[in-house]
Design a protein around this motif. Structure first.
Motif, PDB file in Angstrom:
ATOM      1  N   VAL A  73      -6.041   9.744  -2.334  1.00 53.66           N
ATOM      2  CA  VAL A  73      -6.158   8.591  -3.210  1.00 53.66           C
ATOM      3  C   VAL A  73      -5.898   7.341  -2.382  1.00 53.66           C
ATOM      4  O   VAL A  73      -4.911   7.271  -1.649  1.00 53.66           O
ATOM      5  N   ILE A  74      -6.780   6.374  -2.459  1.00 55.18           N
ATOM      6  CA  ILE A  74      -6.616   5.116  -1.730  1.00 55.18           C
ATOM      7  C   ILE A  74      -6.053   4.069  -2.684  1.00 55.18           C
ATOM      8  O   ILE A  74      -6.622   3.826  -3.746  1.00 55.18           O
ATOM      9  N   ILE A  75      -4.934   3.462  -2.309  1.00 56.89           N
ATOM     10  CA  ILE A  75      -4.360   2.419  -3.143  1.00 56.89           C
ATOM     11  C   ILE A  75      -4.415   1.082  -2.406  1.00 56.89           C
ATOM     12  O   ILE A  75      -4.435   1.030  -1.180  1.00 56.89           O
ATOM     13  N   THR A  76      -4.454   0.026  -3.175  1.00 59.78           N
ATOM     14  CA  THR A  76      -4.424  -1.326  -2.615  1.00 59.78           C
ATOM     15  C   THR A  76      -3.007  -1.877  -2.774  1.00 59.78           C
ATOM     16  O   THR A  76      -2.492  -1.917  -3.898  1.00 59.78           O
ATOM     17  N   PRO A  77      -2.349  -2.241  -1.676  1.00 62.96           N
ATOM     18  CA  PRO A  77      -0.971  -2.751  -1.764  1.00 62.96           C
ATOM     19  C   PRO A  77      -0.861  -3.885  -2.779  1.00 62.96           C
ATOM     20  O   PRO A  77      -1.690  -4.800  -2.806  1.00 62.96           O
ATOM     21  N   SER A  78       0.166  -3.795  -3.622  1.00 62.45           N
ATOM     22  CA  SER A  78       0.375  -4.813  -4.661  1.00 62.45           C
ATOM     23  C   SER A  78       1.838  -4.831  -5.055  1.00 62.45           C
ATOM     24  O   SER A  78       2.493  -3.789  -5.115  1.00 62.45           O
ATOM     25  N   SER A  79       2.360  -6.017  -5.322  1.00 61.51           N
ATOM     26  CA  SER A  79       3.740  -6.153  -5.784  1.00 61.51           C
ATOM     27  C   SER A  79       3.836  -6.131  -7.303  1.00 61.51           C
ATOM     28  O   SER A  79       4.923  -6.263  -7.864  1.00 61.51           O
ATOM     29  N   SER A  80       2.693  -5.960  -7.981  1.00 61.87           N
ATOM     30  CA  SER A  80       2.662  -5.936  -9.439  1.00 61.87           C
ATOM     31  C   SER A  80       3.505  -4.783  -9.977  1.00 61.87           C
ATOM     32  O   SER A  80       3.344  -3.635  -9.557  1.00 61.87           O
ATOM     33  N   ASN A  81       4.382  -5.068 -10.910  1.00 61.10           N
ATOM     34  CA  ASN A  81       5.242  -4.041 -11.485  1.00 61.10           C
ATOM     35  C   ASN A  81       4.433  -2.993 -12.240  1.00 61.10           C
ATOM     36  O   ASN A  81       4.749  -1.801 -12.212  1.00 61.10           O
ATOM     37  N   LEU A  82       3.352  -3.429 -12.903  1.00 59.76           N
ATOM     38  CA  LEU A  82       2.501  -2.483 -13.636  1.00 59.76           C
ATOM     39  C   LEU A  82       1.835  -1.500 -12.675  1.00 59.76           C
ATOM     40  O   LEU A  82       1.754  -0.294 -12.952  1.00 59.76           O
ATOM     41  N   TYR A 158      10.774   3.258  -1.885  1.00 52.75           N
ATOM     42  CA  TYR A 158       9.496   3.899  -1.538  1.00 52.75           C
ATOM     43  C   TYR A 158       8.323   3.022  -1.946  1.00 52.75           C
ATOM     44  O   TYR A 158       7.367   2.848  -1.182  1.00 52.75           O
ATOM     45  N   MET A 159       8.385   2.468  -3.158  1.00 54.55           N
ATOM     46  CA  MET A 159       7.295   1.615  -3.618  1.00 54.55           C
ATOM     47  C   MET A 159       7.133   0.391  -2.715  1.00 54.55           C
ATOM     48  O   MET A 159       6.022  -0.010  -2.386  1.00 54.55           O
ATOM     49  N   ASP A 160       8.252  -0.190  -2.299  1.00 55.22           N
ATOM     50  CA  ASP A 160       8.181  -1.309  -1.353  1.00 55.22           C
ATOM     51  C   ASP A 160       7.516  -0.875  -0.049  1.00 55.22           C
ATOM     52  O   ASP A 160       6.710  -1.607   0.535  1.00 55.22           O
ATOM     53  N   SER A 161       7.841   0.332   0.415  1.00 53.54           N
ATOM     54  CA  SER A 161       7.370   0.794   1.727  1.00 53.54           C
ATOM     55  C   SER A 161       5.872   1.026   1.781  1.00 53.54           C
ATOM     56  O   SER A 161       5.273   1.008   2.855  1.00 53.54           O
ATOM     57  N   ILE A 162       5.242   1.264   0.612  1.00 53.32           N
ATOM     58  CA  ILE A 162       3.792   1.501   0.621  1.00 53.32           C
ATOM     59  C   ILE A 162       3.002   0.371  -0.031  1.00 53.32           C
ATOM     60  O   ILE A 162       1.799   0.244   0.227  1.00 53.32           O
ATOM     61  N   THR A 163       3.646  -0.447  -0.869  1.00 60.19           N
ATOM     62  CA  THR A 163       2.905  -1.514  -1.547  1.00 60.19           C
ATOM     63  C   THR A 163       3.088  -2.871  -0.889  1.00 60.19           C
ATOM     64  O   THR A 163       2.314  -3.793  -1.152  1.00 60.19           O
ATOM     65  N   LEU A 164       4.106  -3.007  -0.033  1.00 59.33           N
ATOM     66  CA  LEU A 164       4.326  -4.276   0.659  1.00 59.33           C
ATOM     67  C   LEU A 164       3.972  -4.199   2.137  1.00 59.33           C
ATOM     68  O   LEU A 164       4.200  -5.144   2.885  1.00 59.33           O
ATOM     69  N   CYS A 165       3.440  -3.049   2.572  1.00 55.79           N
ATOM     70  CA  CYS A 165       3.082  -2.894   3.980  1.00 55.79           C
ATOM     71  C   CYS A 165       1.788  -3.648   4.274  1.00 55.79           C
ATOM     72  O   CYS A 165       1.019  -3.970   3.371  1.00 55.79           O
ATOM     73  N   SER A 166       1.559  -3.899   5.558  1.00 49.38           N
ATOM     74  CA  SER A 166       0.343  -4.613   5.951  1.00 49.38           C
ATOM     75  C   SER A 166      -0.870  -3.700   5.811  1.00 49.38           C
ATOM     76  O   SER A 166      -0.751  -2.483   5.843  1.00 49.38           O
TER      77      SER A 166
END
Length: 212
Positions: A73-82, A158-166
């Motif tokens: 699954v490919i995700i796009t990094p996002s800080s959105s809580n939803l 964990y969420m920070d580590s994958i959603t806030l990465c470059s």
């Protein structure tokens, strides 16, 4: 609140590299007669590549052999809580159905890592469980004391580590080990490889002969 933990062991034959220890730990803990699979895998690594660094990801998890199936699954990094809550729901659902979570995260956000709040460092990881009561994922890897072992990752970290990465895209791999897979050692191939090794000659293919 719920908790799920998949089979996993840190007592593996090769753990100089974390990604190989992850595959060994998951498959060894999941398969009956896993010692046959381990023996066959180590023989393949030695005789075919002579260096586990040359083994690609699919080979380590024996995806081509049918031991493991994989979904990406490919995700796009996002800080959105939803977005983060939906991602958390998906990951926990995959774990509940027997899937290990594999990917790359930024160790800057992981408390048990040497890079924590010091510098950004993308590294491989494996998650094999979660605990809603403690709000943690359950993982294994090398820690800041250079020891290979189990550790917890807070959901938020964990969420920070994958959603806030470059990077514009982050792949997540969900890997399921087929517990019905019956490992086989090809005795004739092993004898052929050992003989060619002793004689320093290229090994020749031999008829298939399995041993349970």
């Amino acid at each position: 609140m719920s908790m799920t933990m998949l089979p996993f062991t840190t007592k593996v034959e090769a753990k100089a590299y974390q990604y190989s220890a992850h595959a060994l730990g998951a498959i060894k803990a999941s398969l009956r007669h896993s010692h046959l699979w381990v023996a066959g895998k180590l023989l393949s690594i030695y005789f075919e590549s002579n260096d586990q660094l040359h083994m690609n990801d699919a080979d380590l998890w024996s995806i081509n052999d049918g031991v493991t199936t994989q979904e990406c699954v490919i995700i796009t990094p996002s800080s959105s809580n939803l977005v983060r809550q939906e991602l958390l729901r998906i990951i926990k659902g995959k774990i509940r159905t027997g899937n290990y979570v594999v990917g790359m995260y930024d160790e800057y956000f992981i408390p048990q890592k040497e890079a924590y709040h010091k510098y950004h460092f993308l590294h491989d990881y494996l998650i094999y469980g979660y605990d809603d009561l403690r709000q943690n994922f359950i993982s294994a890897g090398y820690l800041n004391d250079s020891r290979y072992g189990n550790y917890d990752i807070p959901y938020e970290a964990y969420m920070d580590s994958i959603t806030l990465c470059s990077g514009s895209e982050v792949p997540l791999y969900f890997r399921y080990v087929n517990k019905e897979y019956m490992p086989m050692l090809q005795l004739s191939d092993i004898c052929c490889k050992l003989e060619s090794f002793l004689l320093s000659q290229p090994s020749l293919p031999s008829p298939q002969q399995g041993a349970p």
